[in-house]
Scaffold this motif. Structure first.
Motif, short mmCIF file in Angstrom:
data_model
loop_
_atom_site.label_atom_id
_atom_site.label_comp_id
_atom_site.label_asym_id
_atom_site.label_seq_id
_atom_site.Cartn_x
_atom_site.Cartn_y
_atom_site.Cartn_z
N CYS A 14 145.56 35.82 25.37
CA CYS A 14 144.57 36.88 25.19
C CYS A 14 145.23 38.12 24.65
O CYS A 14 146.43 38.32 24.81
CB CYS A 14 143.78 37.15 26.45
SG CYS A 14 144.67 36.99 27.98
N GLY A 97 138.53 37.35 21.45
CA GLY A 97 138.60 38.61 22.19
C GLY A 97 137.42 39.52 21.97
O GLY A 97 137.32 40.55 22.60
N HIS A 98 136.49 39.13 21.10
CA HIS A 98 135.39 40.06 20.81
C HIS A 98 134.20 39.84 21.73
O HIS A 98 134.34 39.85 22.93
CB HIS A 98 135.01 39.97 19.33
CG HIS A 98 134.85 38.54 18.87
ND1 HIS A 98 135.91 37.76 18.51
CD2 HIS A 98 133.78 37.76 18.75
CE1 HIS A 98 135.48 36.55 18.17
NE2 HIS A 98 134.18 36.53 18.31
N TYR A 101 133.56 37.98 25.37
CA TYR A 101 134.91 37.63 25.76
C TYR A 101 135.00 37.36 27.25
O TYR A 101 135.76 36.52 27.68
CB TYR A 101 135.90 38.73 25.36
CG TYR A 101 135.73 39.97 26.17
CD1 TYR A 101 134.85 40.96 25.77
CD2 TYR A 101 136.43 40.17 27.35
CE1 TYR A 101 134.66 42.09 26.53
CE2 TYR A 101 136.25 41.28 28.11
CZ TYR A 101 135.36 42.25 27.71
OH TYR A 101 135.17 43.35 28.47
N ASN A 104 133.92 33.72 27.97
CA ASN A 104 134.85 32.79 27.34
C ASN A 104 136.19 32.79 28.05
O ASN A 104 136.76 31.76 28.34
CB ASN A 104 135.04 33.15 25.87
CG ASN A 104 133.77 32.90 25.07
OD1 ASN A 104 132.99 32.03 25.40
ND2 ASN A 104 133.55 33.70 24.04
N MET A 105 136.65 34.00 28.30
CA MET A 105 137.95 34.11 28.93
C MET A 105 137.93 33.57 30.35
O MET A 105 138.88 32.93 30.79
CB MET A 105 138.35 35.57 28.92
CG MET A 105 139.82 35.76 29.06
SD MET A 105 140.20 37.45 28.69
CE MET A 105 140.02 37.40 26.94
N GLN A 128 141.97 47.15 26.46
CA GLN A 128 141.70 45.71 26.31
C GLN A 128 142.71 44.87 27.09
O GLN A 128 142.36 43.88 27.70
CB GLN A 128 141.84 45.32 24.83
CG GLN A 128 140.68 45.73 23.99
CD GLN A 128 139.89 44.49 23.59
OE1 GLN A 128 139.73 43.57 24.39
NE2 GLN A 128 139.39 44.46 22.38
N HIS A 132 141.59 42.27 29.96
CA HIS A 132 141.88 40.84 29.92
C HIS A 132 142.73 40.41 31.11
O HIS A 132 142.50 39.37 31.70
CB HIS A 132 142.58 40.49 28.61
CG HIS A 132 141.71 40.70 27.41
ND1 HIS A 132 142.16 40.61 26.12
CD2 HIS A 132 140.40 41.02 27.31
CE1 HIS A 132 141.17 40.85 25.28
NE2 HIS A 132 140.09 41.10 25.99
#
Ligand SMILES: Nc1ncnc2c1ncn2[C@@H]1O[C@H](COP(=O)(O)OS(=O)(=O)O)[C@@H](OP(=O)(O)O)[C@H]1O
Ligand SMILES: Nc1ncnc2c1ncn2[C@@H]1O[C@H](COP(=O)(O)OP(=O)(O)O)[C@@H](O)[C@H]1O
Length: 609
Positions: A14, A97-98, A101, A104-105, A128, A132
């Motif tokens: 990430c 990462g957009h 996110y 998804n992450m 960011q 993350h």
């Protein structure tokens, strides 16, 4: 390739958009691709043994993300790539990462052994990066490699590297992450798979060395057995096999096991992997177990070591990553699926929403898409579980919308609420049937729904009058009066309406249990809550009456002058005007108030009861 890989490491990458993630992954794949073909062969043979795709490689074997989530089928935008070195095989999950996110992450991190977090050497640790890292830590990842990328653009400055590493170390400490920082250039390949001549001052591992050594999460074969049953195989009356993937521990013929939640015990007769009988199986093995005794076991049960049961509870503290388009509303009923067990669930209280940038706990009344929240959950049947920190397989769940069947949340159980073990449903000597018999009636819940001014109150009152005249024991619960007492704290936001209906449905259930014919008259604008209300009652007991008066007619009647006010903008979120009404799809009664008198309509309903 003479060395066997040391297991298969799953990691996610990430970073912000321009940190060089794609270059880094591309470089890793490129520098190691000479063994890719071998690994592909392994995947093919694995697929034949465990997969579901016949001769074709079963990519799901690589991508068994949130297990339940995958079975449920929701599109998560995560790319999984596969590569290997002589030492180990790797699965790298690349979550964009957009937008989206968070979800998804979260999905990518839920099965990752570790994470590679990229930072641009020129920019250092950004918002960011923090965001993350927080999500990764929340999903149970413990180890992070901080890839300080583009070191060439800061002249391989050791001091700059040390500064970024220290910055991140401070964050990692608050998140409970173990970190290794590596100075690199993905573009040049420095310190990626080979040590760079540019960093004589750095004596740590290269990125690949670190990945080759990083411990795997799923190695707990020392732990007692935990085997969630995914499928019961009964090809003939002689054979009954219980299939699933071992979450923890080992299973062998002769082992004593306990079935949860029922608690009955049994002895393992044989263990099979595919069609082959094996001496034993361990974590991540997909097995089929037979027992010496005949037992009543179904999908969603868990086989555990006989002397080491896991917890069972109906109320939990949990974290939820919300992926639904509609917000999470406390009080709204959802399905909860944990390993292979599906139960009804409500968020009984929303503790806080997590600000992913700062980690702050914010108070909130709902959770929007991509939000992360701490909640109290209440389920309608005992659920065997383990805290997510102890087992991802037995501690992660999904929440499903009851009407659309879409996955709306992914969650992690933190712990069972203590009050759960102290709460016991009182079994009483006199029951509903006995109370109803004394009253010479069938208890009912007649549920009127419709717009304001449609005629609910008028019909409810006439129905009660009619039933009362026949000697029935009745009670009317009406929006206007309940909102002055029990629900005085509630307004007209979606969340408050959900809670309004939840409470009224619970009260109606108690009254039906008391043997009464209860008449409920609330707008009750949402299908989800009406369906849930229905589920509280025995078949036939709940009678939904849709008072289907067109909006124009309600507005013409406007008995309380509310529509006029709403049109002038003086009442926000007014049903039918600025707040939705979801008409019933299959009501027991559909009432048209424009073509019959209230008395005639009430008489028809009374007759049918
Ligand atoms: N914003 C808004 N929207 C709808 N209704 C409003 C609103 N504000 C006040 N009222 C008055 O409250 C009554 C509806 O309450 P309910 O408890 O039946 O509503 S709900 O089921 O929670 O949606 C409703 O009564 P009825 O006309 O009997 O339906 C209205 O008188
Ligand atoms: N067939 C009918 N059934 C019910 N109400 C009717 C009918 N025809 C006209 N009305 C009128 O419509 C209005 C409905 O108001 P009310 O019963 O308070 O609705 P609600 O409880 O749904 O807000 C009343 O003034 C009632 O007299």
């Amino acid at each position: 390739m003479s060395h066997a890989p040391q297991g298969r490491l799953r990691f996610l990458t990430c970073g912000s958009v321009d940190d060089g993630k794609s270059t880094l992954i591309g470089r890793l794949l490129f520098d190691t691709k000479q063994v890719f073909d071998d690994q592909w062969q392994t995947l093919r043979s694995d697929s034949r043994r465990f997969g579901t795709q016949g001769e074709a490689p079963d990519l799901a074997l690589l991508v068994d993300g949130l297990q339940a989530e995958r079975e449920q089928g929701i599109t998560i935008d995560v790319a999984y790539r596969f590569f290997s070195t002589p030492k180990r095989a790797f699965i790298v999950a690349d979550a964009p990462g957009h937008e989206q996110y968070t979800r998804n992450m979260a999905v990518a991190a839920s099965t990752a052994d570790c994470a590679v977090v990229l930072a641009d050497a020129r920019k250092g640790v950004l918002t960011q990066t923090r965001r993350h890292s927080r999500i990764v830590a929340l999903m149970g990842v413990k180890r992070v490699l901080l890839a300080v990328n583009k070191m060439d653009l800061v002249g391989w400055d050791a001091a700059r590297f040390a500064e970024i590493a220290a910055d991140y170390a401070a964050l990692a400490q608050t998140l409970g992450l173990t970190v290794q920082a590596v100075p690199l250039s993905a573009l040049g390949g420095d310190n990626l798979t080979a040590r760079s001549a540019q960093t004589p001052w750095y004596d740590g591992p290269t990125l690949l060395e670190w990945l080759e050594q990083a411990p795997l999460c799923r190695q707990d074969d020392e732990a007692p057995l935990r085997l969630p049953v995914q499928l019961v195989l009964r090809p003939s009356s002689e054979f009954r096999g219980y299939c699933g993937t071992v979450a923890q521990g080992r299973v062998r013929a002769g082992d004593r096991v306990r079935v949860q939640p029922s608690g009955v015990k049994a002895t393992v007769a044989a263990v099979r992997i595919g069609f082959e009988e094996v001496a034993q199986a361990g974590p991540a093995d997909a097995v089929c177990v037979t027992l010496q005794e005949e037992r009543d076991i179904s999908r969603g049960d868990v086989l555990v070591a006989a002397d080491s049961p896991i917890e069972q509870a109906e109320q939990f503290h949990a974290h939820v990553v919300w992926v639904g388009e509609q917000p999470l509303l406390p009080g709204r009923p959802y399905w909860l699926k944990l390993h292979h067990r599906t139960v009804g669930a409500v968020v009984s209280s929303l503790r806080h929403v997590v600000d992913v940038d700062t980690g702050a706990h914010l108070s909130a009344r709902e959770v929007a898409m991509n939000g992360i929240a701490a909640v109290h959950l209440s389920v309608d049947r005992p659920l065997p579980f383990m805290p997510y920190s102890a087992s991802r397989e037995l501690g992660n769940f999904i929440l499903i919308d009851r009407l659309t069947q879409a996955t709306v949340g992914a969650g992690m159980i933190d712990f069972a609420l203590r009050r759960d073990s102290n709460l016991h449903w009182q079994a009483l000597a006199v029951d509903k049937a006995a109370r109803a018999a004394l009253k010479h009636q069938q208890p009912r819940c007649v549920w009127f729904t419709g717009l304001s001014g449609s005629g609910k109150s008028t019909l409810a009152s006439l129905l009660e009058k009619n039933l009362h005249a026949q000697g029935r024991h009745t009670y009317v619960l009406d929006g206007d009066n309940v909102r002055h007492g029990l629900n005085r704290d509630l307004g007209f936001t979606e969340g408050d309406r959900v809670e309004n209906i939840r409470r009224v449905a619970e009260v109606a259930r108690l009254m039906v249990d008391a043997g009464l014919m209860v008449i409920v008259s609330f707008i009750s604008p949402f299908r989800a809550e009406r369906e849930w209300a229905r589920s509280l009652f025995a078949p036939g007991e709940f009678v939904e009456v849709f008072v289907d008066t067109p909006l124009a007619e309600c507005e013409r009647r406007d008995p309380k002058g509310l529509y006029a006010k709403a049109r002038r903008g003086e009442i926000p979120a007014f049903t039918g005007i600025s707040s939705p009404y979801e008409a019933p799809l299959n009501p027991e009664f559909l009432v048209q108030t424009t073509s019959a008198t209230p008395e005639a309509l009430a008489e028809q309903i009374a007759q049918s009861l």
